[in-house]
Design a protein around this motif. Structure first.
Motif, mmCIF file in Angstrom:
data_model
loop_
_atom_site.group_PDB
_atom_site.id
_atom_site.type_symbol
_atom_site.label_atom_id
_atom_site.label_comp_id
_atom_site.label_asym_id
_atom_site.label_seq_id
_atom_site.Cartn_x
_atom_site.Cartn_y
_atom_site.Cartn_z
ATOM 1 N N GLU A 297 13.716 -3.179 8.524
ATOM 2 C CA GLU A 297 14.070 -4.521 8.415
ATOM 3 C C GLU A 297 15.329 -4.919 9.200
ATOM 4 O O GLU A 297 15.199 -6.010 9.930
ATOM 5 C CB GLU A 297 14.278 -4.920 6.841
ATOM 6 C CG GLU A 297 14.936 -6.558 6.636
ATOM 7 C CD GLU A 297 15.525 -6.797 5.258
ATOM 8 O OE1 GLU A 297 15.205 -7.833 4.957
ATOM 9 O OE2 GLU A 297 15.934 -5.997 4.655
ATOM 10 N N VAL A 298 16.338 -3.953 9.203
ATOM 11 C CA VAL A 298 17.493 -4.390 10.211
ATOM 12 C C VAL A 298 17.080 -4.316 11.530
ATOM 13 O O VAL A 298 17.514 -5.045 12.454
ATOM 14 C CB VAL A 298 18.514 -3.304 9.794
ATOM 15 C CG1 VAL A 298 19.587 -2.931 10.929
ATOM 16 C CG2 VAL A 298 19.298 -3.362 8.595
ATOM 17 N N LYS A 299 16.270 -3.421 11.953
ATOM 18 C CA LYS A 299 15.703 -3.582 13.441
ATOM 19 C C LYS A 299 14.832 -4.971 13.795
ATOM 20 O O LYS A 299 15.392 -5.595 14.628
ATOM 21 C CB LYS A 299 14.687 -2.358 13.541
ATOM 22 C CG LYS A 299 14.665 -1.855 15.004
ATOM 23 C CD LYS A 299 13.356 -0.825 15.046
ATOM 24 C CE LYS A 299 13.778 0.383 14.153
ATOM 25 N NZ LYS A 299 12.526 1.304 14.254
ATOM 26 N N ARG A 300 14.256 -5.247 13.052
ATOM 27 C CA ARG A 300 13.755 -6.929 13.330
ATOM 28 C C ARG A 300 14.736 -7.794 13.079
ATOM 29 O O ARG A 300 14.574 -8.743 13.958
ATOM 30 C CB ARG A 300 12.613 -7.043 12.080
ATOM 31 C CG ARG A 300 11.334 -6.136 12.287
ATOM 32 C CD ARG A 300 10.288 -6.275 10.846
ATOM 33 N NE ARG A 300 9.451 -5.260 11.082
ATOM 34 C CZ ARG A 300 7.934 -5.594 10.879
ATOM 35 N NH1 ARG A 300 7.573 -6.683 10.862
ATOM 36 N NH2 ARG A 300 7.170 -4.641 11.285
ATOM 37 N N LEU A 301 15.549 -7.788 12.095
ATOM 38 C CA LEU A 301 16.721 -8.750 12.133
ATOM 39 C C LEU A 301 17.483 -8.822 13.325
ATOM 40 O O LEU A 301 17.891 -9.988 13.744
ATOM 41 C CB LEU A 301 17.534 -8.630 10.818
ATOM 42 C CG LEU A 301 16.782 -8.533 9.383
ATOM 43 C CD1 LEU A 301 17.910 -8.277 8.231
ATOM 44 C CD2 LEU A 301 16.434 -10.259 8.998
ATOM 45 N N CYS A 302 17.910 -7.709 13.874
ATOM 46 C CA CYS A 302 18.548 -7.608 15.069
ATOM 47 C C CYS A 302 17.850 -8.212 16.126
ATOM 48 O O CYS A 302 18.686 -8.936 17.082
ATOM 49 C CB CYS A 302 19.170 -6.325 15.396
ATOM 50 S SG CYS A 302 20.198 -5.496 14.215
ATOM 51 N N LEU A 303 16.442 -8.207 16.094
ATOM 52 C CA LEU A 303 15.745 -8.553 17.454
ATOM 53 C C LEU A 303 15.903 -10.052 17.253
ATOM 54 O O LEU A 303 15.464 -10.642 18.338
ATOM 55 C CB LEU A 303 14.252 -8.146 17.238
ATOM 56 C CG LEU A 303 14.113 -6.483 17.972
ATOM 57 C CD1 LEU A 303 12.778 -6.186 17.548
ATOM 58 C CD2 LEU A 303 14.263 -6.400 19.220
ATOM 59 N N SER A 304 15.971 -10.719 16.317
ATOM 60 C CA SER A 304 15.849 -11.989 16.189
ATOM 61 C C SER A 304 17.149 -12.890 16.750
ATOM 62 O O SER A 304 16.884 -14.107 17.238
ATOM 63 C CB SER A 304 15.956 -12.694 14.690
ATOM 64 O OG SER A 304 17.107 -12.329 14.160
ATOM 65 N N PHE A 305 17.967 -12.014 17.168
ATOM 66 C CA PHE A 305 19.240 -12.510 17.717
ATOM 67 C C PHE A 305 18.964 -12.538 19.432
ATOM 68 O O PHE A 305 19.686 -13.099 19.978
ATOM 69 C CB PHE A 305 20.327 -11.565 17.515
ATOM 70 C CG PHE A 305 21.117 -12.058 16.376
ATOM 71 C CD1 PHE A 305 21.921 -13.081 16.104
ATOM 72 C CD2 PHE A 305 20.737 -11.120 15.179
ATOM 73 C CE1 PHE A 305 22.425 -13.519 14.765
ATOM 74 C CE2 PHE A 305 21.304 -11.617 13.926
ATOM 75 C CZ PHE A 305 22.118 -12.788 13.761
ATOM 76 N N GLU A 306 17.806 -11.774 20.068
ATOM 77 C CA GLU A 306 17.582 -11.782 21.260
ATOM 78 C C GLU A 306 16.977 -13.176 21.643
ATOM 79 O O GLU A 306 16.996 -13.343 22.793
ATOM 80 C CB GLU A 306 16.483 -10.734 21.578
ATOM 81 C CG GLU A 306 17.107 -9.339 21.127
ATOM 82 C CD GLU A 306 18.258 -9.024 21.773
ATOM 83 O OE1 GLU A 306 18.077 -9.346 22.857
ATOM 84 O OE2 GLU A 306 18.930 -8.388 21.346
ATOM 85 N N GLN A 307 16.669 -14.105 20.799
ATOM 86 C CA GLN A 307 16.039 -15.307 21.266
ATOM 87 C C GLN A 307 16.852 -16.539 20.845
ATOM 88 O O GLN A 307 17.768 -16.386 19.799
ATOM 89 C CB GLN A 307 14.788 -15.520 20.503
ATOM 90 C CG GLN A 307 13.819 -16.454 21.256
ATOM 91 C CD GLN A 307 12.397 -16.296 20.780
ATOM 92 O OE1 GLN A 307 11.884 -15.391 20.618
ATOM 93 N NE2 GLN A 307 11.652 -17.334 20.896
ATOM 94 N N GLN A 308 16.790 -17.532 21.500
ATOM 95 C CA GLN A 308 17.763 -18.742 21.442
ATOM 96 C C GLN A 308 16.908 -20.064 20.680
ATOM 97 O O GLN A 308 15.861 -19.988 20.584
ATOM 98 C CB GLN A 308 18.634 -19.213 22.552
ATOM 99 C CG GLN A 308 19.887 -18.509 22.711
ATOM 100 C CD GLN A 308 20.729 -19.050 23.888
ATOM 101 O OE1 GLN A 308 20.188 -19.120 24.971
ATOM 102 N NE2 GLN A 308 21.843 -19.564 23.482
#
Length: 351
Positions: A297-308
C-alpha cells in the motif's frame, strides 16, 4: 476531461496541492527510523522527534512519557493538518476530504458499541476514539440495543446513514453481529467513495480507482482469513466483499469457498500484483500478511505523488501519516517493553 486538468485544477486546488506536497516532505525517512529503532527510552524517542515536525507537539510533555502520549500528540498533528486543508477546500475537494474520515467514523462506532457490550465506561471509550471520526451524537451510541435502534437514535443524522440500509436488523448486538456490521458498512463506504471518484473523472478517478481497489481486495482477503473456522456461511462471506477491485467477481467466488490460509494463497497467486505479496510468506503463515499488505500500500501511495493535478495525493498523504503513526507506536511499545529485538518486525519505511 482526462488530460485537461492542468488548465483549471490550480484555480481551486493548486494551493492545497502545494500544501499537501509540503507536508509530505516532512514524513520520516529511513534514516529517521534507523535512529528511532536505536533509542533506549521513550525520552530518547521524544528527543529525536523534536528535530522533526512532531517537535512542537511533544516539547511540553513531562517525563516519564507513555506510548499513548506519543501516539496522541502525533495524531493531533495529523488532525490539525487535515482541519486546515478542509477549511481551505472548496467543492468537490471538501467532499473528497470528508470521505477520507468516514472509515474512522465506522471504526469509532464499532469501538463504542463493542465497548458498551462489554460494559466499559463510555468516557473511557470516547478517549480511545480516533479524533477524525468524531461526530456530535457519538456519546449516545451506548444506549442502542440492536442495529435498528443504533440507526434510529444516533446514526440517521450522520454521513454514515446511507451505509446502514444494508445492515439494519432487529437482532441483538453481539461480537459476531458487530463485526459483520463493521464489514458491511466498510463495503458500502468503499463502493460509495469509488463511485464518487469515478464521477470526478480524470487523473483522480484513475489513481483513486487503483488505491481503493487495493483496499477492497485487502479487506476481502482479511474477511476470508478471519472468517475461517467461524459460523459465517459462504454466502454471508460473499456479501461482505466489495463489488469492485482486481478480485471482483471471479476472485471473490473462489475466496468465498476457501477453508484455510493456503487455499487463500492459491487464489491470490493467480493475480500478478498479489503474487509478490504472498511470495514473501511461508506456507501456513498469516502473521506477516498485514505487514506485506502495508508495504504494498505504501508503495502505491508514494507513486500517487508522481502525478499532478489530482486529489489522490490528499488520500495518499493521510494514509502515509497514519502508517507513520503506526510505526511510531510499534517502536515506542518495543522500547517501553524492552523488546528491542522485535523493533523492526512491523516498521514499514515510507521514503
Amino acid at each position: 476531461m482526462y488530460g485537461f486538468e492542468a488548465m483549471t485544477f490550480n484555480i481551486h486546488g493548486g494551493y492545497l496541492e502545494a500544501i499537501v506536497r509540503g507536508h509530505r516532505s516532512g514524513l520520516l525517512t529511513a534514516a529517521d527510523y534507523n535512529n528511532l529503532c536505536q533509542c533506549e527510552t521513550l525520552d530518547d524517542i521524544k528527543m529525536h522527534l523534536s528535530a522533526t515536525e512532531y517537535g512542537p507537539y511533544l516539547q511540553n510533555e513531562p517525563s516519564p512519557l507513555h506510548t499513548t502520549t506519543i501516539v496522541e500528540k502525533c495524531t493531533l498533528k495529523l488532525v490539525d493538518e487535515y482541519k486546515h486543508m478542509l477549511s481551505q477546500a472548496t467543492e468537490p475537494l471538501s467532499t473528497f476530504l470528508e470521505y477520507i474520515t468516514y472509515g474512522h467514523m465506522i471504526d469509532n462506532v464499532v469501538l463504542i458499541v463493542t465497548g458498551t457490550l462489554h460494559e466499559r465506561d463510555v468516557q473511557e471509550l470516547l478517549e480511545k476514539c480516533h479524533p477524525l471520526g468524531m461526530f456530535d451524537s457519538i456519546a449516545t451510541l451506548a444506549v442502542a440495543q440492536n442495529m435498528r435502534e443504533l440507526y434510529r437514535l444516533v446514526l440517521v443524522d450522520t454521513p454514515l446513514a446511507p451505509y446502514f440500509s444494508e445492515c439494519i436488523t432487529s437482532e441483538d448486538l453481539d461480537d459476531m453481529n458487530i463485526e459483520i456490521m463493521r464489514n458491511t458498512l466498510y463495503k458500502a463506504y468503499l463502493e460509495d467513495f469509488y463511485q464518487f471518484c469515478q464521477k470526478l473523472g480524470g487523473a483522480t478517478a484513475e489513481i483513486m480507482s487503483d488505491l481503493l481497489a487495493f483496499e477492497a481486495d485487502r479487506r476481502a482477503v482479511n474477511i476470508t482469513i478471519n472468517s475461517i473456522g467461524t459460523e459465517l456461511t459462504r454466502d454471508d462471506r460473499r456479501k461482505l466483499y466489495s463489488s469492485f477491485g482486481l478480485l471482483y467477481p471471479y476472485g471473490h467466488e473462489e475466496l468465498a469457498v476457501c477453508e484455510d490460509i493456503d487455499q487463500v494463497r492459491g487464489v491470490m497467486e493467480k493475480y500478478p500484483p498479489y503474487q509478490a505479496i504472498f511470495g514473501k510468506l511461508s506456507y501456513g503463515e498469516s502473521q506477516m500478511l498485514d505487514k506485506a499488505f502495508y508495504e504494498e500500500e505504501v508503495k502505491r501511495l508514494c507513486l500517487s505523488f508522481e502525478q499532478q493535478f489530482h486529489y489522490g495525493v490528499f488520500f495518499a498523504y493521510m494514509r502515509l501519516r497514519e502508517q507513520e503513526i503506526r510505526n511510531l507506536m510499534w517502536i515506542s511499545e518495543c522500547v517501553a517493553q524492552n523488546q528491542k529485538s522485535r523493533v523492526h518486525d512491523s516498521v514499514v519505511t515510507i521514503f
